[in-house]
Write a protein that holds these residues in place. Structure first.
Motif, short mmCIF file in Angstrom:
data_model
loop_
_atom_site.label_atom_id
_atom_site.label_comp_id
_atom_site.label_asym_id
_atom_site.label_seq_id
_atom_site.Cartn_x
_atom_site.Cartn_y
_atom_site.Cartn_z
N PHE A 388 -49.64 13.76 57.28
CA PHE A 388 -49.53 14.96 56.45
C PHE A 388 -50.84 15.75 56.47
O PHE A 388 -50.84 16.98 56.59
CB PHE A 388 -49.17 14.56 55.03
CG PHE A 388 -49.00 15.72 54.08
CD1 PHE A 388 -47.94 16.60 54.21
CD2 PHE A 388 -49.92 15.94 53.05
CE1 PHE A 388 -47.78 17.67 53.35
CE2 PHE A 388 -49.77 16.99 52.18
CZ PHE A 388 -48.69 17.87 52.33
N GLY A 389 -51.96 15.03 56.35
CA GLY A 389 -53.26 15.71 56.40
C GLY A 389 -53.49 16.38 57.74
O GLY A 389 -54.00 17.50 57.81
N LEU A 390 -53.08 15.69 58.82
CA LEU A 390 -53.21 16.28 60.16
C LEU A 390 -52.36 17.54 60.27
O LEU A 390 -52.79 18.55 60.84
CB LEU A 390 -52.79 15.25 61.21
CG LEU A 390 -52.91 15.69 62.68
CD1 LEU A 390 -54.36 16.00 63.03
CD2 LEU A 390 -52.36 14.59 63.59
N MET A 391 -51.15 17.49 59.69
CA MET A 391 -50.28 18.66 59.73
C MET A 391 -50.90 19.83 58.98
O MET A 391 -50.88 20.98 59.47
CB MET A 391 -48.92 18.31 59.12
CG MET A 391 -47.92 19.46 59.14
SD MET A 391 -46.42 19.09 58.20
CE MET A 391 -47.06 19.22 56.52
N LEU A 392 -51.47 19.57 57.80
CA LEU A 392 -52.11 20.65 57.04
C LEU A 392 -53.28 21.24 57.81
O LEU A 392 -53.49 22.46 57.79
CB LEU A 392 -52.58 20.12 55.68
CG LEU A 392 -51.49 19.67 54.69
CD1 LEU A 392 -52.12 19.21 53.37
CD2 LEU A 392 -50.49 20.79 54.42
N ASP A 393 -54.04 20.38 58.48
CA ASP A 393 -55.17 20.87 59.28
C ASP A 393 -54.68 21.78 60.40
O ASP A 393 -55.27 22.85 60.65
CB ASP A 393 -55.95 19.69 59.87
CG ASP A 393 -56.64 18.86 58.80
OD1 ASP A 393 -56.83 19.37 57.67
OD2 ASP A 393 -56.99 17.69 59.09
N ARG A 394 -53.62 21.35 61.08
CA ARG A 394 -53.09 22.16 62.19
C ARG A 394 -52.52 23.48 61.69
O ARG A 394 -52.49 24.47 62.43
CB ARG A 394 -52.00 21.36 62.93
CG ARG A 394 -52.53 20.12 63.64
CD ARG A 394 -53.43 20.51 64.81
NE ARG A 394 -54.05 19.36 65.43
CZ ARG A 394 -53.49 18.65 66.41
NH1 ARG A 394 -52.29 18.99 66.85
NH2 ARG A 394 -54.13 17.64 66.94
N MET A 395 -52.06 23.51 60.44
CA MET A 395 -51.51 24.74 59.86
C MET A 395 -52.61 25.68 59.36
O MET A 395 -52.32 26.77 58.86
CB MET A 395 -50.57 24.41 58.70
CG MET A 395 -49.29 23.70 59.13
SD MET A 395 -48.31 23.11 57.73
CE MET A 395 -47.94 24.67 56.89
N GLY A 396 -53.87 25.24 59.48
CA GLY A 396 -54.99 26.10 59.11
C GLY A 396 -55.43 25.98 57.67
O GLY A 396 -56.19 26.83 57.18
N PHE A 397 -55.00 24.95 56.97
CA PHE A 397 -55.44 24.75 55.58
C PHE A 397 -56.93 24.43 55.55
O PHE A 397 -57.43 23.62 56.36
CB PHE A 397 -54.68 23.59 54.93
CG PHE A 397 -53.33 23.97 54.39
CD1 PHE A 397 -53.00 23.72 53.06
CD2 PHE A 397 -52.37 24.57 55.20
CE1 PHE A 397 -51.76 24.06 52.56
CE2 PHE A 397 -51.13 24.91 54.72
CZ PHE A 397 -50.82 24.66 53.39
N SER A 398 -57.65 25.04 54.64
CA SER A 398 -59.04 24.66 54.40
C SER A 398 -59.05 23.35 53.59
O SER A 398 -58.01 22.95 53.03
CB SER A 398 -59.77 25.75 53.63
OG SER A 398 -59.23 25.87 52.31
N VAL A 399 -60.20 22.70 53.52
CA VAL A 399 -60.28 21.45 52.76
C VAL A 399 -59.95 21.68 51.28
O VAL A 399 -59.19 20.90 50.69
CB VAL A 399 -61.65 20.78 52.94
CG1 VAL A 399 -61.77 19.54 52.04
CG2 VAL A 399 -61.87 20.40 54.40
N PRO A 400 -60.51 22.72 50.62
CA PRO A 400 -60.10 22.95 49.22
C PRO A 400 -58.59 23.16 49.07
O PRO A 400 -58.00 22.75 48.07
CB PRO A 400 -60.88 24.22 48.84
CG PRO A 400 -62.11 24.18 49.69
CD PRO A 400 -61.62 23.64 51.01
N GLN A 401 -57.97 23.78 50.05
CA GLN A 401 -56.52 23.96 49.98
C GLN A 401 -55.79 22.62 50.13
O GLN A 401 -54.72 22.41 49.53
CB GLN A 401 -56.06 24.94 51.05
CG GLN A 401 -56.44 26.38 50.76
CD GLN A 401 -56.13 27.32 51.92
OE1 GLN A 401 -56.10 26.92 53.09
NE2 GLN A 401 -55.91 28.59 51.61
#
Length: 625
Positions: A388-401
């Motif tokens: 899930f974290g990898l998916m958020l990273d690939r979607m361009g989420f910043s760490v605070p997001q």
């Protein structure tokens, strides 16, 4: 006795140090291997990324393959013997790792990593199942708090030590080998001092099929709904922690404009916070399994993860990355330090009572397998969190997001769990109300039977009496209360969830009265505690009213031990009837009033009746109404 006194007891201290040293070595070895791959070997960036991502997968794979078998072994055999075999296995693994470090043999080190995953998998069910055998019920929360504190600090120190030792110029690999072997040997020596912990299911037939046994273990874990939801809560904690911790390196580097020392500081804040929260659980729970702390922990995790998001990214100054001292000197750092520390503190509030609840509620002959089922679900949620974290990273989420996503998901999961098991929320409401309104001193709680049926009798001063007793009795009890008190708005949820038994007078509602006596007898027959207020209602003048014969009727039908109790200091509170008698407004004049609960030794049913019990309770209460 303080929980720290357990560190001087042989029944706990050797186990504490054995598990802490094992946690240290797991993390020292892993971080040393990562440091060697990243800094000591001339590998392409793609290979470094491959090895660094492969390492966690290899470590967690044994949890899926061997947890069910480990749970069986912990039930079938004496636990201390298994611990010693596990520690010998650790020594062997670290000897292989020593050659891998010196010769830079990555395939061998990855094999050792898999072996250390096996080490943790086999030790896991024993780690939590042995505590109820070694500790008294009143020590269970404190013991779990110490174990969680020791584990967190061992992980932190191991992570730092592994990296620092490997970076010693010229001799890092040799020192890393010596460190891990030495710690493994010390851990084995400590395990030799652990007292015997007999098998809890010596006749258990072992099933070596990992698939069918995993399904069976998960089925056992699901049998008790409250326990299973506590297990889900623990697994969610690992999801939340994995999602947050995996993004802390990037958070420290990008959002805090820090170097490696800032990342280390962030880890220290989180780990120390968790250790503090774990240790605070004993004091806050009154040395009982207080699952009311779990909603408080969930609330804190959401609030402070959300605040990390609201703070937003730091404004970079265009200079080189800050070290930890420069970061702490920045004007906005206090808020980040507070958030990270309190996320740790509320993590302790959240997870320690859940582990204690699982241990206290699960029969001893299946506890190890339930813990094994918990470990399987933990591993699954860790993998899902990583993906899930990898998916958020690939979607361009910043760490605070990502922190915002974790906070919002935590709200959804918490509401789901607390809806399925209202007992968690009920205990929180009880704990919060009682500890906000009163300062309670308990005397004689050791007299409360640790198991088996008993009838508790107590004077009745205020509408808050059942809540005060709920919050302080070491075991759950079924309360018999006047049906109009049972139906008080807002508190009705608490009383209903606590399985209180409403009662009415013969002239008011004979059906409710009859059902109350039936429910009391059924509860006593099941070995539960039942608490009654034999006066039949709140005192109208502060004195103890004559005890009604209902107590005699209960004991005649079911002659169980009777425990006299008395509440002191509640007359004149906003919830008593003093103001009603004087026609004054019911305004609290003693916020955080001092209240005492006194518990006397159990008396055989044959030696007491209503009049005798009234005299006992009167003597316990004394002159302080």
């Amino acid at each position: 006795m303080s929980q720290f006194a357990l560190l001087g007891r042989r029944r706990f201290a050797p186990f504490f140090w054995t598990q802490a040293l094992g946690a240290f070595n797991d993390n020292a070895f892993r971080s040393a291997m990562v440091a060697m791959v990243s800094y000591k070997m001339a590998l392409p960036e793609g290979d470094i990324s491959l090895y660094n991502n492969l390492a966690p997968a290899l470590f967690i794979l044994p949890y899926f393959l061997f947890s069910a078998s480990a749970g069986q072994l912990a039930e079938r055999f004496e636990k201390t013997r298994i611990i010693r075999y596990v520690k010998l296995f650790e020594i062997l693994a670290m000897m292989l790792a020593a050659y891998g470090f010196v010769a830079h043999q990555l395939p061998l080190l990855l094999t050792v990593l898999f072996m250390m995953g096996m080490h943790s998998t086999v030790f896991g069910p024993i780690k939590y199942a042995i505590l109820p055998q070694a500790l008294k019920p009143s020590e269970l929360v404190g013991g779990n708090g110490l174990v969680e504190m020791g584990t967190q600090m061992a992980i932190l120190i191991g992570l730092i030590a592994g990296v620092q030792v490997m970076q010693i110029a010229g001799m890092g690999s040799h020192y890393s080998a010596a460190l891990t072997i030495g710690i493994a040997i010390i851990g084995y020596v400590a395990s030799r001092l652990i007292p015997l912990a007999p098998a809890t299911a010596p006749d258990l037939k072992l099933n070596w099929n990992p698939v069918s046994e995993t399904l069976r273990v998960l089925g056992i874990t699901r049998e008790d709904r409250a326990v299973f939801n506590a297990v889900l809560g623990i697994s969610w904690y690992w999801f939340f922690g994995t999602l947050v911790l995996a993004h802390l390196p990037m958070y420290a580097r990008v959002d805090l404009d820090g170097d490696a020392s800032v990342y280390t500081l962030v880890l220290v804040l989180f780990s120390v916070g968790t250790a503090i929260g774990a240790l605070m659980c004993e004091k806050m729970s009154g040395r009982r399994v207080e699952i009311g702390l779990v909603p408080l922990g969930a609330f804190g995790l959401t609030v402070f993860a959300l605040d990390l998001y609201l703070r937003g990214p730091a404004v970079l100054d265009g200079h080189a990355s800050r070290n930890w001292m420069a970061f702490l000197q920045a004007s906005s750092s206090w808020r980040i330090v507070l958030d990270l520390t309190l996320i740790g503190v509320f993590s302790g509030f959240y997870v320690v009572p859940l582990f204690a609840f699982v241990q206290a509620r699960t029969p001893s002959d299946r506890l190890s397998r339930v813990i094994a089922g918990n470990n399987i679900l933990n591993a699954l949620l860790i993998v899902i969190a990583s993906l899930f974290g990898l998916m958020l990273d690939r979607m361009g989420f910043s760490v605070p997001q990502v922190f915002l996503a974790a906070a919002l998901l935590n709200v959804v999961v918490a509401v789901y769990i607390f809806t399925l098991v209202p007992e968690f929320l009920m205990r929180f409401i009880t704990w919060a109300l009682v500890n906000t309104l009163y300062r309670i001193r308990v005397e004689g709680m050791k007299n409360l039977p640790e198991e088996g049926a008993a009838l508790l009798v107590c004077n009745h001063v205020s509408f808050m009496d059942p809540l005060i007793l709920m919050a302080n009795l070491r075991r759950p009890a079924r309360f018999v209360m006047y049906y109009k008190i049972f139906n008080i708005p807002l508190l009705h949820f608490v009383f209903k969830t606590a399985k209180a038994i409403p009662i009415a007078g013969q002239k008011e509602d004979p059906a409710i009265l009859h059902k109350a006596f039936e429910d009391v007898d059924a509860a006593l027959a099941k070995g539960e505690l039942v608490c009654i207020f034999p006066e039949g209602g709140l005192t109208k003048d502060g004195d103890i009213a004559p005890f009604r014969p209902g107590v005699d009727k209960i004991l005649e039908r079911r002659p169980v031990p009777v425990v006299p109790m008395a509440l002191r200091g509640l007359w004149g509170s906003v919830w008593s009837r003093r103001d009603s008698m004087l026609h004054r407004a019911r305004l609290p004049r003693r916020f955080r009033a001092r209240v005492e609960l006194v518990v006397d030794a159990p008396r055989p049913a044959a030696d007491v009746d209503a009049a005798v019990l009234q005299d006992h309770v009167q003597a316990l209460r004394g002159d302080r109404a």
